[in-house]
Design a protein around this motif. Structure first.
Motif, mmCIF file in Angstrom:
data_model
loop_
_atom_site.group_PDB
_atom_site.id
_atom_site.type_symbol
_atom_site.label_atom_id
_atom_site.label_comp_id
_atom_site.label_asym_id
_atom_site.label_seq_id
_atom_site.Cartn_x
_atom_site.Cartn_y
_atom_site.Cartn_z
ATOM 1 N N VAL A 27 45.676 35.551 43.075
ATOM 2 C CA VAL A 27 44.613 36.266 43.794
ATOM 3 C C VAL A 27 44.800 36.080 45.305
ATOM 4 O O VAL A 27 45.014 34.963 45.758
ATOM 5 C CB VAL A 27 43.233 35.723 43.353
ATOM 6 N N VAL A 48 42.036 43.329 42.173
ATOM 7 C CA VAL A 48 42.962 42.330 41.634
ATOM 8 C C VAL A 48 43.727 42.913 40.436
ATOM 9 O O VAL A 48 44.934 42.694 40.286
ATOM 10 C CB VAL A 48 42.222 41.025 41.264
ATOM 11 N N GLN A 49 43.054 43.695 39.612
ATOM 12 C CA GLN A 49 43.745 44.338 38.482
ATOM 13 C C GLN A 49 44.816 45.307 38.997
ATOM 14 O O GLN A 49 45.913 45.393 38.438
ATOM 15 C CB GLN A 49 42.734 45.074 37.585
ATOM 16 N N ILE A 84 49.718 39.055 33.369
ATOM 17 C CA ILE A 84 48.625 39.609 34.163
ATOM 18 C C ILE A 84 48.237 38.551 35.198
ATOM 19 O O ILE A 84 48.587 37.379 35.059
ATOM 20 C CB ILE A 84 47.406 40.035 33.300
ATOM 21 N N ALA A 85 47.531 38.970 36.224
ATOM 22 C CA ALA A 85 47.197 38.063 37.322
ATOM 23 C C ALA A 85 46.404 36.864 36.808
ATOM 24 O O ALA A 85 45.461 37.005 36.031
ATOM 25 C CB ALA A 85 46.385 38.804 38.374
ATOM 26 N N THR A 86 46.811 35.680 37.244
ATOM 27 C CA THR A 86 46.036 34.468 36.982
ATOM 28 C C THR A 86 45.319 34.076 38.275
ATOM 29 O O THR A 86 45.477 34.735 39.300
ATOM 30 C CB THR A 86 46.940 33.302 36.557
ATOM 31 N N ALA A 87 44.607 32.960 38.221
ATOM 32 C CA ALA A 87 43.889 32.468 39.401
ATOM 33 C C ALA A 87 44.844 32.230 40.574
ATOM 34 O O ALA A 87 44.430 32.275 41.731
ATOM 35 C CB ALA A 87 43.155 31.181 39.052
ATOM 36 N N LEU A 88 46.116 31.998 40.255
ATOM 37 C CA LEU A 88 47.074 31.711 41.325
ATOM 38 C C LEU A 88 47.584 32.973 42.017
ATOM 39 O O LEU A 88 48.255 32.895 43.038
ATOM 40 C CB LEU A 88 48.270 30.933 40.752
#
Lengths: 805, 165
Positions: free
Chosen positions: A715, A680-681, A709-713
């Motif tokens: 993924v 995910v990173q 940076i990536a949020t829960a949305l």
């Protein structure tokens, strides 16, 4: 016969150490420590120009602020620091080199007073022309970031070039590339670029330093990945005895390389060691907006790769030119440059190799360690170029990769034989799981779908003599304390070590503790970096636990008058079936056993273990060749299935499959966590991350609003993380490093998937919505490539490539 | 000039004396409730999330004085009288939803406020509910698993365990 029995040994799915405290909110991080009313607070005053001579610093108004105790400037603390190259001062001395560089430190009774004081300090500069473009900085010496480069100390395996902006130049010269290119059927010459990116750990840097006014002993509490490396760097920089420096590293809230080596500690020491402050603890907490200026960043890069391929699709030659933008310091950044260099044929066997990998100084915040350490940069370019090459040769990209793959035993680009691995199995699984060979319709109306693939590889990048040691103490209540100075920053090192100790001692994992590092109690370990810990520290922990077991067995053997071989330790109970004995480990283990001869024997049982890689030889400075340049490589592959909205450039990931050959999964819950989290990173970095500056060098993305940076949305709904286990020969349990690898290749896999979806090649990361939209528009105009390099006026890819020949 | 603020903290009445500009985050930490983490103090990261009268809020975006008369719940307050973890906390432990642990308290508090309102959530609802809490380590995947699991456990128990507040 195996003499220990446990349910929580190697390979068991277990609860992770310290998770209960973390869930309950009771685990104290550095910022949570309390020091009472003696505590002072420091705040840095930062440069407002990117390059300039300091004419004056006026802090008279700051001293009038209630609570301000002292203001120190660079002239008050003249020390150079650095892990590999001593090019960094905690505060600017005479000259500032990037916007945000500390020029003074305000020390006050409260954080609020320090901030108010900071706002009252004014500095005047005579501006110098800055340099921001790494390619220009490397090839044009009219602006020098470090004119004093020749005076800086450095380790032998780093090659700075005084009089230029080159902080390190790593080379590989093997075979005859020119001849091979002239004989090649196909020549592929491509380039890829990527901006600096940030670690985005959630815990900002925090440090408390205190000097004992009577003895001069320094104590440093810090958000540090590597307590011992920090101590070493401080000692060398200050020319202060190691024994007078104690580093305490409380739990840290994520590192990813950004808390490796030394970060903000010397700046805090500039306050704590000041004669007017000495004796009082000084705390330096770095607010989020300053974190991106103060921490390492992943270096920006421009990578140019030329491949020569024969008529059968075999790659016969490669010429690599990598420019890494290391900002104002290469003290750590010199080494990812080397790491990319000595892995520069990627996962392929190529007989003729010419590589130049440069760390280039610019007037920007400094590059350093970042999860993947040179390999996301290398593979971000390499796996895209391989994809382009396969299409040019007219081969399926997977077939082309497998044809050239670095099989076990074949020489890597530095000449060492590749270790055993199951990369072909992993490739097969990834291809199947994302149905790479099937063209599937998009699931969203009006969108287009594509699939991409990329290989990954990485070795621990560390000095040849990166050593580890551990102590295993069996306590009087049958529990065990393991002193291993690895920082468990979430990767789960202490769970893995506990599983190792449980395996070796037959004691349940609940009875095993690993305290956080303190250089005063723990034995030495080089650093928590490089995906080295479960391997290197794992060797030391295993040795220490075996040592403790031998000692325990010998004592029980004499106590019971039996052979040590007839004794087992089962779930913490010491047994001898032959004699019908079964006793829990008790106080005898610390106080000694009353032996049949009437004497006491034993005393506390303490096992020790040390390890240093026995056979690593630095690559030759001219050719880059070495019989064994690194300890081992971990390999893997990523496949990504994406959809793109042609109307907006929006990208959604449907599925990711990522697999790595970990040798042996010591702690599966953590291996899974590393693969999921790193993937995910990696997607986050590939899709949305970049640090951007205005034309004066001011960072435009100093917070999580502008630095996404990536949020829960963000993924993917389906992430398939898996691993293979081909054992490593020299290893505690066959295991290899795995912490960083999942971060390496999601970005190039994404780039390849976007090409599959859109039919245009994007050569610049990140693959954000705006850029993808531009690519879609460019495709409509008949373009085949999109190239966006922030410092070049020339934005046509074909012309840009020509320009560099 | 400092002023007093009275509120219920984890079920107990408290009085803090604070400057008007002091955020609830800083006031709680000063008081010793350090599970409330400062990750950005700009309302971006969610590590300081607490539940104020049933609503998950970033305590760096709330002035301490605004808590007057309200009920403030932090992750310490979810732990039962005998030290037992709340089902959400336990699910985070069981599912590998914790790595460095710095986002964990805030993440759990967001999940707590969410599950009280949405006891049987869909995956999409969980994602939206947690979108204001950043996690850099886990990739969120085990966190989604943990929230699903906690929801199931809590539905089975038929009530929210822990002290009433």
């Amino acid at each position: 016969m195996k003499q220990t029995v446990t349910k929580n040994g190697i390979g068991a799915w277990t609860e992770r150490k310290y998770d209960v405290e973390k869930a309950a909110g009771t685990l104290a991080f550095t910022d949570d420590l309390r020091f009472g009313p003696e505590l002072l607070h420091a705040r840095a005053v930062r440069s407002t120009v990117a390059h300039g001579e300091i004419l004056s610093i006026d802090f008279s108004e700051a001293l009038k602020v209630k609570g301000v105790v002292k203001v120190v400037t660079g002239k008050d603390f003249v020390h150079r620091f650095g892990l590999y190259l001593m090019d960094r001062t905690p505060m600017a001395i005479g000259k500032v080199r990037y916007m945000g560089e500390p020029v003074a430190l305000v020390i006050a009774e409260s954080e609020e007073a320090a901030e108010e004081g900071m706002l009252k300090v004014t500095a005047k500069y005579r501006e110098l022309p800055p340099i921001f473009d790494p390619v220009k900085a490397a090839t044009d010496n009219s602006v020098l970031v470090h004119p004093e480069l020749e005076t800086y100390d450095h380790v032998d395996f780093i090659t700075p070039f005084p009089g230029t902006n080159i902080g390190n130049w790593f080379r590989i010269r093997r075979g005859d590339v020119d001849k091979a290119f002239s004989e090649a059927e196909y020549i592929v010459e491509e380039a890829v670029n990527c901006p600096q990116i940030a670690h985005g750990f959630l815990e900002p840097h925090c440090c408390i330093c205190r000097e004992d006014p009577a003895t001069g002993d320094l104590t440093i509490w810090s958000t540090a990945q590597s307590a011992f490396a920090l101590r070493d760097i401080v000692s060398k920089g200050l020319k202060y005895p190691l024994s007078k420096i104690r580093v305490i590293a409380p739990p840290i809230g994520g590192g990813f390389g950004g808390k490796a080596g030394m970060t903000v500690e010397a700046l805090c020491l500039a306050g704590a060691m000041n004669p007017d402050v000495r004796g009082r603890p000084v705390k330096l907490y770095i607010p989020r907006e300053e974190v991106l200026l103060t921490s390492w960043v992943r270096q920006a890069y421009v990578a140019k790769i030329k491949l020569g391929i024969d008529k059968d699709g075999k790659i016969i030659a490669i010429r690599n030119t990598f420019y890494f933008d290391t900002g104002i310091s290469a003290e750590y950044g010199a080494n990812p440059v080397r790491s990319a260099g000595y892995s520069s044929t990627g996962c392929y066997y190529i007989p003729n190799v010419w590589t130049d990998s440069y760390a280039v100084y610019t007037n920007k915040p400094f590059g350093g360690a970042y999860r993947g350490f040179g390999l996301p940069e290398l593979m971000g370019a390499m796996e895209v170029v391989i994809d382009i090459a396969a299409r040019k040769v007219g081969m399926d990209p997977i077939e082309f990769r497998l044809k050239n793959i670095l099989k076990p035993g074949l020489p890597t680009c530095t000449g060492m034989p590749m270790n055993n691995h199951a990369l072909d199995t992993i490739v097969g699984k990834v291809v199947d799981r994302i149905r790479l060979n099937e063209k599937e319709p998009a699931t969203r109306k009006g969108w287009v779908r594509g699939k991409g693939f990329a290989l990954a590889l990485k070795a621990p990048a560390m000095p040849a003599d990166a050593a580890s040691s551990a102590i295993v103490k069996i306590l009087g209540d049958g529990t065990v304390e393991v002193l291993a100075a690895t920082m468990d920053m979430g990767q789960g090192a202490y769970t893995a070590y506990s599983q190792m100790v449980s395996e070796e001692l037959g004691i349940p994992i609940e009875k095993i503790r690993c305290p956080y590092p303190d250089t005063q109690s723990h034995p030495y370990d080089w650093q928590t970096v490089a995906s080295r810990s479960c391997w290197s520290m794992g060797m030391a922990v295993k040795r220490a636990a075996s040592d403790a077991r031998q000692k325990l067995l010998a004592l029980y053997a004499e106590y019971w008058q039996v052979e040590p071989e007839s004794i087992t330790i089962e779930h913490g109970i010491v047994k001898c079936r032959k004699k019908g004995k079964a006793e829990p480990i008790d106080e005898h283990i610390q106080s000694g056993f009353p032996m049949p001869d009437g004497n006491y024997k034993g005393g506390p049982v303490i096992g020790t273990g040390s390890f240093v890689p026995p056979d690593v030889i630095y690559p030759d400075a001219e050719t880059g060749q070495s019989p064994k340049s690194v300890v081992h490589f971990t390999v893997g592959a990523v496949g990504i299935d994406v959809e793109v909205d042609p109307a907006t450039g929006a990208v959604e990931v449907n599925k990711v499959s990522a697999g790595y050959d970990v040798g042996k999964a010591i702690s599966p819950v953590n291996v899974k966590g590393q693969i999921e989290g790193g993937t995910v990173q990696g997607i986050s970095a590939g899709l949305m991350e970049g640090m951007y500056y205005d034309e004066h060098g001011k960072l435009l993305t100093p917070d999580f609003t502008d630095y996404k940076i990536a949020t829960a949305l963000d993924v993917p709904p389906d992430l398939d993380a898996f691993w293979e286990e081909t054992p490593e020969e020299l290893s505690p349990y066959g295991n290899r490093g795995v912490g960083e690898h999942s971060m390496i290749s999601p970005a190039p896999a994404m780039d390849n998937a976007l090409f599959d979806a859109l039919g245009i090649r994007i050569h610049s990361y990140p693959l954000g919505r705006e850029r993808v939209y531009k690519a879609i528009q460019a495709k409509k105009k008949g373009e085949t490539d999109l190239w966006e390099y922030p410092y070049a006026l020339e934005q046509s890819y074909k012309n840009a490539i020509k320009e560099w020949k | 000039m400092k002023r007093d603020v009275h509120f219920i903290l984890n079920g107990k009445p408290v009085t803090f004396s604070v400057e008007p500009r002091t955020t609830l985050l800083r006031a709680l930490r000063e008081y010793g409730v350090t599970s409330v983490k400062r990750g950005c103090e700009e309302g971006e990261c969610g590590t300081c999330t607490v539940v104020i009268d049933d609503l998950a809020q970033k305590s760096c975006m709330v002035l301490a004085l605004e808590a007057e008369g309200k009920s403030v719940l932090t992750v310490e307050g979810l732990v039962g009288p005998k030290g037992e973890l709340h089902p959400i906390q336990q699910a985070f432990v069981d599912e590998g939803a914790i790595q460095c642990g710095f986002c964990t308290p805030g993440m759990i508090m967001s999940a707590y406020a969410f599950l009280r309102k949405t006891p049987d959530p869909t995956e999409e609802e969980i994602r939206v509910a947690l979108a204001g809490n950043l996690c850099r380590c886990t990739g969120y995947i085990p966190i989604f698993r943990a929230v699903h699991k906690a929801a199931a456990v809590m539905r089975e128990l038929g009530h929210i365990p822990g002290r009433a507040r």
